[in-house]
Design an enzyme around this catalytic site. Structure first.
Site, PDB file in Angstrom:
ATOM      1  N   ARG A 193       0.816  -1.221   0.000  1.00  0.00           N
ATOM      2  CA  ARG A 193       0.000   0.000   0.000  1.00  0.00           C
ATOM      3  C   ARG A 193       0.849   1.271   0.000  1.00  0.00           C
ATOM      4  O   ARG A 193       0.478   2.271   0.607  1.00  0.00           O
ATOM      5  CB  ARG A 193      -0.964   0.006   1.196  1.00  0.00           C
ATOM      6  N   SER A 270     -10.893   1.044   3.514  1.00  0.00           N
ATOM      7  CA  SER A 270     -10.173   0.488   4.661  1.00  0.00           C
ATOM      8  C   SER A 270      -9.316   1.589   5.277  1.00  0.00           C
ATOM      9  O   SER A 270      -8.407   2.100   4.628  1.00  0.00           O
ATOM     10  CB  SER A 270      -9.291  -0.685   4.219  1.00  0.00           C
ATOM     11  N   GLU A 374      -4.372   4.343   6.365  1.00  0.00           N
ATOM     12  CA  GLU A 374      -4.136   4.277   4.925  1.00  0.00           C
ATOM     13  C   GLU A 374      -4.417   5.602   4.220  1.00  0.00           C
ATOM     14  O   GLU A 374      -3.700   5.971   3.291  1.00  0.00           O
ATOM     15  CB  GLU A 374      -4.992   3.159   4.311  1.00  0.00           C
TER      16      GLU A 374
END
EC number: 1.3.1.98
Length: 382
Positions: A193, A270, A374
């Site tokens: 990520r 998320s 994130e």
């Protein structure tokens, strides 16, 4: 003073602290660039979390306008926040004092074995176009909100597939030199990520190109839940169209497909990444989890730097169940998926931040694992 710096994890320009720029100043500065300038735009209207204060907005509908706008703002030392789909962004209630450059480009070109998309193109529309054209590879990334240009920045991934595996090249504007060039995946420092684009303000993504499967078959199915939904074994492929449909069903069941009428989808997706625990610490972490919740089976996944754990599983076992802290809270966990922090319609950024801190600190206290957010944050500190 001009140049570039990263503040609060966002690519902005470094300027001498002072007052916010006005709409008239920005219009004069950007005259001739092709950008459309508006002022006092609530960023809550442009993000999927539906929070964020006001800012001056410069909308760029062409790559030429985007390049000219960023060059002009950088040359003048005006802080810049790049925004496209707004799906991975948490903006503070005070907004942004510089100029928000909205990337509204939308071009998509399909080839025999790939696709080229401008940075502002809607990501799921790009995926849908490739599947409809009989190209496989991106179908596991269906239903992810946001823009094509954001996918290499975050190394977006889902259901066992990451952008890094499929990216052929990315077209970049070098902010230091003003030059435009193509870069291959080997230059982007991809990780879980993340990429060098996420942690550096040196370049602006203008377009992305992916290498796809011309036979219309999916990428190998690596995610157990998805393989089961398709009655397939892990490692097998299925028609990309069938995989896309299954992924969209799974995402919708978890509130991960945008629906304006469903507050469970008013989120940044998320919110926390799945933590990777170094191999030499995993037994210590297992012991902490077992001490708190008993002898349970802990879902683990192999990772390059250790063992990956499920952030959603940890959140729930730490006492934060679906819908926490309750129906009266303006910001709460999704009722479908504990990994999504949602705006129930009246939340401010401060409410989302408070919820994120409580969940993060609760998991750390119980299990000794610090969850990392994130989304990119602007004007807030978690």
């Amino acid at each position: 003073m001009t140049g570039h710096a990263t503040v609060w994890g966002v690519r902005i320009s470094r300027v001498v602290p002072g007052r916010a720029v006005t709409g008239d100043e920005v219009r004069e500065l950007l005259s001739g660039t092709g950008a459309t300038v508006r002022e006092a735009v609530r960023l809550a209207e442009l993000t999927t979390l539906r929070v964020g204060g006001p800012a001056v907005l410069a909308e760029c509908g062409t790559t030429e306008a985007l390049v000219a706008t960023v060059r002009a703002l950088d040359a003048a030392g005006v802080p810049v926040l790049l925004l496209a789909g707004g799906s991975n962004l948490l903006v503070g209630d005070d907004g942004f004092d510089g100029v928000v450059v909205r990337v509204a480009t939308s071009g998509v070109e399909l080839g025999a074995d790939g696709v080229l998309a401008e940075a502002g193109a809607d990501w799921d529309a790009v995926v849908a176009a490739t599947v409809a054209a009989g190209l496989g590879g991106l179908e596991c990334l269906s239903g992810i909100p946001g823009s094509a240009g954001a996918t290499p920045v975050q190394n977006v991934g889902a259901y066992g597939v990451e952008v890094a595996e499929l990216l052929r090249r990315v077209r970049l504007l070098d902010r230091a030199t003003g030059e435009i060039r193509w870069a291959g995946p080997g230059e982007l420092g991809f990780g879980y990520r993340t990429s060098v684009l996420k942690h550096s303000d040196a370049a602006v993504v203008l377009a992305v190109e992916f290498a796809l499967r011309p036979d219309g078959s999916s990428a190998p199915l690596r995610y157990r839940e998805l393989a089961a939904a398709l009655a397939a074994d892990e490692g097998e492929s299925r028609p990309a169209a069938a995989v896309r449909e299954a992924v969209l069903r799974l995402r919708a069941s978890k509130g991960m497909v945008l629906d304006p009428a469903d507050h469970d989808t008013w989120s940044a997706g998320s919110f926390f990444t799945n933590p990777v625990v170094p191999a030499d610490r995993i037994e210590q972490v297992r012991a902490a989890i077992h001490a708190h919740v008993g002898e349970v089976t802990i879902p683990t996944y192999p990772a390059a730097d250790g063992v990956k754990l499920s952030a959603g599983w940890l959140i729930e076992r730490a006492g934060f169940g679906k819908g926490w802290p309750g129906a009266e809270a303006p910001a709460r966990l999704s009722t479908k998926h504990t990994l999504a922090l949602t705006n129930r319609g009246t939340a401010r950024a401060a409410d989302v931040v408070a919820l994120a801190r409580t969940v993060r600190d609760g998991v750390a206290e119980r299990f000794g694992i610090r969850l990392e957010p994130e989304p990119v944050t602007v004007g807030v500190r978690l």
